[in-house]
Design a protein around this motif. Sequence first.
Motif, PDB file in Angstrom:
ATOM      1  N   SER A  82      -5.188   7.564  -5.660  1.00  0.00           N
ATOM      2  CA  SER A  82      -4.796   6.167  -5.864  1.00  0.00           C
ATOM      3  C   SER A  82      -5.791   5.173  -5.291  1.00  0.00           C
ATOM      4  CB  SER A  82      -3.419   5.930  -5.242  1.00  0.00           C
ATOM      5  OG  SER A  82      -2.478   6.877  -5.707  1.00  0.00           O
ATOM      6  N   SER A 110       1.714  12.927 -10.088  1.00  0.00           N
ATOM      7  CA  SER A 110       2.009  11.982  -9.009  1.00  0.00           C
ATOM      8  C   SER A 110       2.986  12.622  -8.028  1.00  0.00           C
ATOM      9  CB  SER A 110       2.610  10.696  -9.585  1.00  0.00           C
ATOM     10  OG  SER A 110       3.859  10.963 -10.205  1.00  0.00           O
ATOM     11  N   LEU A 150      -3.320   3.508   0.631  1.00  0.00           N
ATOM     12  CA  LEU A 150      -2.037   3.643  -0.047  1.00  0.00           C
ATOM     13  C   LEU A 150      -0.881   3.440   0.923  1.00  0.00           C
ATOM     14  CD1 LEU A 150      -0.973   4.539  -2.944  1.00  0.00           C
ATOM     15  CD2 LEU A 150      -0.611   6.764  -1.891  1.00  0.00           C
ATOM     16  N   GLU A 295      -2.794   0.886 -13.291  1.00  0.00           N
ATOM     17  CA  GLU A 295      -2.679   1.005 -11.839  1.00  0.00           C
ATOM     18  C   GLU A 295      -3.527  -0.053 -11.133  1.00  0.00           C
ATOM     19  OE1 GLU A 295      -0.912   3.543  -9.628  1.00  0.00           O
ATOM     20  OE2 GLU A 295       0.235   3.035 -11.422  1.00  0.00           O
TER      21      GLU A 295
END
Length: 311
Positions: A82, A110, A150, A295
């Motif tokens: 990510s 994910s 993240l 994203e």
Amino acid sequence: MALAPPAPAHAAPADAQPLHMIVPLAPGTTADLAARLFGRHFSQALGRPVVVENQPAASGVPATAQIVRGARDGSVLGMVASNHVINRAMGKALPFDPLTGVAPITVIGSFPLVLVAVPSLPVAGAQDLIALARARPGVLNYGSGGTGSLLHLAVELLRAEAGGFDVQHVPYNGTAQMTADLLRQQVQFGFLSVTVATPLIRSGKLRALGVSTRERSALLPRVPTLAEQGLPGYSFDAWLALVAPAGLPPQLVARYHALAQEALASTEVRDALARQGMTFIGNSPAQAAAFLASEMDKHTALVRQSGAALE
């Protein structure tokens, strides 16, 4: 670490040049495990060695730059997570474009994050934590893997969805030291990946307050999601994607995509990643490119909404 191929009869002709799988995260992470699993499968199928290279420094920026600058001959791949888009969303100056600098092959899957607290903190769920933070503004602190990581943005989203509360951010250079300080109660709460959090929760070393994704995790089925706890807009997860340098010939993109699909269909890979709490995706290169773009948009909006900033 080189993964030596057994050279099966159906493999493509052996290539003397190793395939380098660059991972912008530390050994022992889910990204590292996925790279080694995929590397083993690719090595067997292609009849060539695969070298997995972990380069977690500086939020993975130097490693990703190496992927972007890699040869367009199929000898370089990357297993990115990510932070591949979060770095740009946070406004970091990057020597590459996260979207145009890579050729996405597939988003592998994910997995959730878990909001955890030290056992001495008098909270049993997310709303307890929010109420305590409001009663003691600026007193509670939380750890993350670094500013713009993240785990940092997961807390910023929590603050935004809750309508705001004042806590102190303690950024670390990666999650290992942050986790160690959580266990020493140097920081009081934070998010961890579900695989890191699960054994610590089961042993009573940390308390689970909520899961970040829309659905509960199979690894922690009794822990409610944050959305279930009065935060209906909360949805946040980590993901892994297999990429190559932009400009990789379409036939090589297609070849690696087919190999990735084979890997995802194998019992060894699926079982190992399922134990990491992964939800499988395995989309097409075009869908993977659209996913990365979405994203990027999502995290850029979150940074603006939350006021998260480089410190």
